[in-house]
Design an enzyme around this catalytic site. Structure first.
Site, PDB file in Angstrom:
ATOM      1  N   GLU A  28       0.790  -1.245   0.000  1.00 43.08           N
ATOM      2  CA  GLU A  28       0.000   0.000   0.000  1.00 43.08           C
ATOM      3  C   GLU A  28       0.820   1.293   0.000  1.00 43.08           C
ATOM      4  OE1 GLU A  28      -2.639  -0.447   3.364  1.00 43.08           O
ATOM      5  OE2 GLU A  28      -3.720  -2.108   2.434  1.00 43.08           O
ATOM      6  N   ASN A  52       1.966  -5.056  -3.243  1.00 38.69           N
ATOM      7  CA  ASN A  52       0.575  -5.415  -2.930  1.00 38.69           C
ATOM      8  C   ASN A  52      -0.250  -4.165  -2.604  1.00 38.69           C
ATOM      9  OD1 ASN A  52      -1.391  -7.535  -2.250  1.00 38.69           O
ATOM     10  ND2 ASN A  52      -1.107  -6.927  -0.106  1.00 38.69           N
ATOM     11  N   HIS A  64     -10.349  -6.524  -2.117  1.00 39.36           N
ATOM     12  CA  HIS A  64     -11.423  -6.326  -1.129  1.00 39.36           C
ATOM     13  C   HIS A  64     -12.590  -5.696  -1.891  1.00 39.36           C
ATOM     14  CE1 HIS A  64      -9.067  -7.486   2.312  1.00 39.36           C
ATOM     15  NE2 HIS A  64      -8.100  -6.645   1.964  1.00 39.36           N
ATOM     16  N   GLU A 115      -6.057 -10.873  -1.132  1.00 39.80           N
ATOM     17  CA  GLU A 115      -6.897 -10.646   0.058  1.00 39.80           C
ATOM     18  C   GLU A 115      -8.382 -10.643  -0.308  1.00 39.80           C
ATOM     19  OE1 GLU A 115      -5.561  -7.278   2.401  1.00 39.80           O
ATOM     20  OE2 GLU A 115      -3.463  -7.622   1.891  1.00 39.80           O
ATOM     21  N   ASP A 145     -12.193 -10.793  -0.673  1.00 37.29           N
ATOM     22  CA  ASP A 145     -13.477 -10.995  -0.002  1.00 37.29           C
ATOM     23  C   ASP A 145     -14.525 -10.197  -0.766  1.00 37.29           C
ATOM     24  OD1 ASP A 145     -12.657  -8.451   1.087  1.00 37.29           O
ATOM     25  OD2 ASP A 145     -12.146  -9.381   3.002  1.00 37.29           O
TER      26      ASP A 145
HETATM   27  C1  GLA Z   1      -4.937  -4.424   4.315  1.00 41.19           C
HETATM   28  C2  GLA Z   1      -3.701  -5.199   4.714  1.00 41.19           C
HETATM   29  C3  GLA Z   1      -4.051  -6.480   5.413  1.00 41.19           C
HETATM   30  C4  GLA Z   1      -5.142  -6.285   6.428  1.00 41.19           C
HETATM   31  C5  GLA Z   1      -6.327  -5.614   5.801  1.00 41.19           C
HETATM   32  C6  GLA Z   1      -7.434  -5.454   6.808  1.00 41.19           C
HETATM   33  O1  GLA Z   1      -5.563  -4.958   3.215  1.00 41.19           O
HETATM   34  O2  GLA Z   1      -2.869  -5.508   3.634  1.00 41.19           O
HETATM   35  O3  GLA Z   1      -2.913  -6.966   6.032  1.00 41.19           O
HETATM   36  O4  GLA Z   1      -4.663  -5.497   7.488  1.00 41.19           O
HETATM   37  O5  GLA Z   1      -5.919  -4.364   5.315  1.00 41.19           O
HETATM   38  O6  GLA Z   1      -7.623  -6.614   7.544  1.00 41.19           O
END
Ligand code: GLA
Length: 339
Positions: A139, A182, A217, A246, A248
């Site tokens: 990030e 990422n 996400h 990640e 969801d």
């Molecule tokens: C970001 C991070 C993860 C996690 C999510 C929230 O996506 O990369 O490690 O902390 O936020 O759970």
């Protein structure tokens, strides 16, 4: 009908997707036991939800705490699973000492980079040969127009080459490990282009970066399938591997702030199933570029989306319900693999 299906009659996700990519789940010390059977049956990759972040592994200068991270790596080894390391350098969940000098002021660039180097060397070498891919930098790109990089202490103190340095230190420590950048909002066109610009500039400078992690996400509507497709194509065009890191699918839109649902409302799980089916058909189509798809959890009994961003609200973002039974989304995803 699905409710009465015995677990052994349900196809294993990891087998269904074997020809295309690994199927992963984020785990933590609690889900490692509460979801043990589900994880072992369906997944062939794990990521530590928090236990490998800087604050967890290295709370004080000179003191490392590896116990929980080791348990995750041991669990994976015992079940023949791959491990994605998450994450070496991030603006969050990094303890204040990293950026401070002994009198409490800001550390200088040399000190900060020396700390980054020794952290990366210690962590990456501990799991050398056990962790095949690392999210090296998480990030760093800004969501705001105009600026490329997000303001952070890493950027303030070390300057923009903190990103290149992190990749170089990780590569020098484990030349076999695949190294990823990422990020989230990875399919939003404006941010996507910034991520591409960052990755392109790293590659131009021959920084050892091997892939882009798409956090994914997402929710029932956003990002559009078309934006997801374009993001995959743009990142793949950089000549790097893609990992979905990640995933969801929240059942709530971003603007939806209601807190009154104790159960998914009518139609929600069907819409989620349709959406998951579309998403996995797309992943399969780009299976040549995508080598791993990790969910940010495994089943609806535990998700970081409970209480976030709306306090007191439960969410149901996964393929398995709170009792670890397959949801309509599970069946759609299996159908997508087989179609
Ligand atoms: C970001 C991070 C993860 C996690 C999510 C929230 O996506 O990369 O490690 O902390 O936020 O759970």
């Amino acid at each position: 009908m699905t409710q009465r299906q015995a677990p052994e009659d349900i196809p294993k996700l990891r087998e269904v997707f074997e020809p295309y990519f690994r199927i992963g789940a984020a785990v933590n010390p609690s889900t490692l036991s509460t979801q043990r059977e589900l994880l072992a049956r369906h997944f062939n990759s794990v990521t530590a939800e928090n236990e490998m972040k800087f604050a967890s592994l290295h709370p004080e200068e000179g003191r490392y705490a590896f116990e929980e991270a080791d348990r995750i790596v041991d669990f994976a080894a015992a079940h023949g699973m791959a491990v994605r390391g998450h994450t070496l350098v991030w603006h969050n969940q990094t303890p204040p000492w990293v950026f401070q000098n002994p009198t409490g002021g800001a550390a200088n660039r040399e000190t900060l980079l020396a700390r980054m180097k020794s952290h990366i060397e210690t962590v990456v070498s501990r799991y050398k040969g056990l962790i095949y891919a690392w999210d090296v930098v998480n990030e760093a790109v800004s969501d705001d127009g105009g600026e490329l990089l997000r303001p952070s202490k890493w950027l303030d103190i070390a300057g923009e080459d903190f990103i290149a340095k992190a990749f170089e230190y990780a590569h020098a420590t484990d030349p076999q490990a695949l190294l990823f950048y990422n990020d989230y909002n990875e399919s939003v066109p404006e941010k996507r282009e910034k991520i591409c610009e960052l990755v392109r500039s790293l590659k131009e400078r021959e920084v050892p970066i091997h892939g882009v992690g798409l956090q994914a996400h997402w929710n029932l509507v956003h990002p559009s399938l078309d934006d997801i497709r374009q993001a995959i194509e743009r990142y793949a065009s950089l000549g790097v591997k893609l990992h979905i890191t990640e995933l969801d699918v929240s059942v709530f839109l971003h603007e939806d702030r209601r807190t009154d649902q104790k159960e998914p409302e009518a139609g929600m799980l069907e819409r989620q199933a349709e959406r998951y089916g579309q998403i996995f058909r797309l992943f399969k189509e780009y299976g040549e570029h995508i080598e791993s798809v990790t969910f940010w959890g495994a089943a609806d009994d535990y998700t970081w989306l409970d209480n976030f961003p709306v306090r007191g609200r439960k969410n149901w973002p996964f393929l398995f319900d709170a009792g670890h039974r397959p949801k309509p989304s599970f069946h759609e995803v299996v159908e997508a693999a087989r179609s």
